[in-house]
Structure formats: C-alpha cells, structure tokens
Design a protein around this motif. Sequence first.
Motif, PDB file in Angstrom:
ATOM      1  N   THR A 118     -20.014 -34.847 -16.939  1.00 60.67           N
ATOM      2  CA  THR A 118     -20.900 -35.295 -18.017  1.00 60.67           C
ATOM      3  C   THR A 118     -20.453 -34.740 -19.358  1.00 60.67           C
ATOM      4  O   THR A 118     -20.583 -35.403 -20.397  1.00 60.67           O
TER       5      THR A 118
ATOM      6  N   LYS B 158     -27.441 -44.515 -12.325  1.00 61.69           N
ATOM      7  CA  LYS B 158     -27.790 -43.297 -13.066  1.00 61.69           C
ATOM      8  C   LYS B 158     -26.669 -42.836 -13.989  1.00 61.69           C
ATOM      9  O   LYS B 158     -26.932 -42.235 -15.034  1.00 61.69           O
ATOM     10  N   PHE B 159     -25.419 -43.105 -13.628  1.00 62.06           N
ATOM     11  CA  PHE B 159     -24.312 -42.607 -14.442  1.00 62.06           C
ATOM     12  C   PHE B 159     -23.991 -43.561 -15.575  1.00 62.06           C
ATOM     13  O   PHE B 159     -23.642 -43.136 -16.672  1.00 62.06           O
TER      14      PHE B 159
ATOM     15  N   ARG C 252     -26.360 -42.939 -18.283  1.00 70.97           N
ATOM     16  CA  ARG C 252     -26.068 -41.711 -19.029  1.00 70.97           C
ATOM     17  C   ARG C 252     -25.330 -41.985 -20.345  1.00 70.97           C
ATOM     18  O   ARG C 252     -25.499 -41.253 -21.317  1.00 70.97           O
TER      19      ARG C 252
ATOM     20  N   GLN D 162     -18.388 -47.290 -15.908  1.00 76.51           N
ATOM     21  CA  GLN D 162     -17.932 -46.536 -14.738  1.00 76.51           C
ATOM     22  C   GLN D 162     -16.913 -47.393 -13.984  1.00 76.51           C
ATOM     23  O   GLN D 162     -17.070 -48.610 -13.925  1.00 76.51           O
TER      24      GLN D 162
ATOM     25  N   GLU E 121     -19.450 -46.597  -9.817  1.00 74.47           N
ATOM     26  CA  GLU E 121     -20.803 -46.121 -10.123  1.00 74.47           C
ATOM     27  C   GLU E 121     -21.385 -45.553  -8.842  1.00 74.47           C
ATOM     28  O   GLU E 121     -21.805 -46.285  -7.938  1.00 74.47           O
TER      29      GLU E 121
ATOM     30  N   ASP F 201     -15.281 -44.110 -16.907  1.00 74.64           N
ATOM     31  CA  ASP F 201     -15.618 -42.938 -16.095  1.00 74.64           C
ATOM     32  C   ASP F 201     -14.976 -43.135 -14.728  1.00 74.64           C
ATOM     33  O   ASP F 201     -15.402 -43.964 -13.935  1.00 74.64           O
TER      34      ASP F 201
END
Length: 366
Positions: free
Chosen positions: A59, A81-82, A85, A129, A132, A160
Amino acid sequence: MILATPGPVEIPLFVRETFLKETIHHRTPEFKEILLEALERFKKITHLPNAVFLSSSGTGAMEAAVINSVKKKALTINAGKFGERWGKICEAHGIEFKEIKYDWDTPASVDEVIAAIEEDKDIDTFFIQISESAGGLRHPVEEIAAEIKLINPDIIVVADGITALGVEDIDTSNIDIVIGGSQKAFMLPPGLAMLGLSDKAVERIGKGRGFYFNLANEIKKQKEGTTAFTPATSLIIALNEVMKKLEEIGLDKHYETTAKRHKAVIAAIEAIGLSIFPQNPALSMAAVYFEKAEELRKILKTKYEVNVAGGQDFMKGKLFRINNMGLIEDYKMEHILNSVELALDELGIRKYDATAVKVYSNEKLR
C-alpha cells in the motif's frame, strides 16, 4: 500448520536461513553490492529499465505511485478492496480522480476504460490491479494498457502487480509502473515493496512529491547503491536470494509450474462440486464461492492444520481463497485439497471419496 493464504505465504527454509546471518549495515560496500544486484534482478522480472525498493507494505508503494505520478487527474479501476484503495489514496491527498466500478467477479472492460479517457482529457494517469486478490480476479491489464497508449502515449499506466509479479510473466511494454510486495510470490515476511518503472514514468515523477514516499529521491539514491532512508536490509538480502533461486529454477519454468498447478487446483475444486468465483481467475489463487466458507475454514484450521483466507467486506462468509504463489510442494497442495474435501463431508455437503487429490494429480501430469 500450512499457511495457504494468498499473502502472507509460507516462507521456505532457504529464505528463513538468510535471517539468521549477521546483520549488514546499510551504509557499507557489502550492502551496496547486494542492493544493486537485487535491483537488477527485479528489473529482469518486470522487464522495466528502472527499479526502486521501499520499506513499507504494498500500500505504501501504491500511495507513492499515486502522489508522484498524477499531475491533473487519475482514472481508477475498483473491482475489490484493493482497487477501491486507489480512490481512497487520491481522496487522502486531494487528488482528483474518476472511478470505474465493477462487481468483484468482473474484469475491467477495455471499451469502458477507453471511453472514460476519451471523455475526459484531464486524465493523465491510470490505476488498476493486475490481480485483484479480494476476489481472485485477473484484469486484462495488458490489453487495456496497449489501447490507452494508442490514444495517448503520455498517460502513465500504473499496475498493482502485488499478487502477479513472480506468478506470471507480465507484458509491461505498455505499463509504466508495476508494484510488487514481499509477502506474496517472493515468499518473504511483509515489509518490503518494490516498483518497476519505465523511463517515461521517471520523467513524469520529476522531482517527486511527498517526503518519505518521494520516488525521485529513492530512484536517485538507489541507482547509486544506497537509499534515502534506512532500508529493510534483511528483506532486501532475502529478496535477492529468492530471485537467485527463481533464476536457478528458470523463470519460464517457474511460471509454467505455477500455471499448471493453478489449472489442477481449479479442476480439483470444481470436481468436488464447488464454484470458482471470478469470471477470469488470477493465477495467484483459487477464490472459491461457498455459502458456508467460515465453517469450512474453521474445520480446515482446527482439524487439518490448513489456514486459508476468507472473503472480505460483503463477501465475508461466502468466499475462501487458496494460495497459488511461490514454491509450493505438491504434497502440501494435495493435503490442502484433500482437507477441503474432508471438510465438505463433515459439513454434509458431499461424501468424501478422494476425488480432489485424484483430479489434481491427473491434471498435474498432463
């Protein structure tokens, strides 16, 4: 206890042994050599010309990427959730952003991303992502990135790859920043984040923003074999050893083994009547939809010494996730799958007949 969660993953003995050695001071020629070596090895994994390590969780690297790369406006993908973020980081720093939201089992649409970019000329950075992990989903990142670059090559694409790097060979030819984390496929404890960067990304970053997460400072220092602040020396040393091991195995061979194991796990899960949650599963894990997920996880942990991850947020109690990152021995995966089948019998779902292990073993031989 087998740690079968998709991060942190189990740490192999050869990695744990690196932490028993004498500590090296971070301002010494010995550590400089290791740092430069690890950076070069990481570049080979990302296929990007620049690399930097941060002493933080993944993060922290996400935040660093946001504050250092966005100049006007960000476009973010939220399918878990990511992905969520990215928007929270933008909000925390007062950075304007547009979010495209998807169900947790649904990959991002190339057409929707392109439409959003064509609509809003202020968008200069895109965040997504690769995997994910909230729902075990794989986005078509490479395809999206290629289309973005055709429209506007100056848009910085940030991916990510925390649950993708070390799992599969990522095509980063149209990606400018890719993020990694130590506790996933690199099989280390949490605490080290990694970024691969294109030359265009370094140019965009310029003098950087922020203090601790100013990427310009770290890029400059780490090219010289040092760091702006105290680095996670033991984790960098261990990371270097992990990447050496993957080179010895052969990265292509490692990726092939991971993909084959994933296919076998999915086949075994489906053979015992369970359903894979995402439409496009990531290779990093098997995310399984099951209405009695928490009951099953409890049985796995207390009776069979297997710790798998559950669902998050509204998927809590409806999902369990089995790790497929790192070096996983077949006997361990067989035990995990066999335990899932035994737990299903205990829950009265289906009678145990060793189908999971049989299917897994047969698929692995193909």
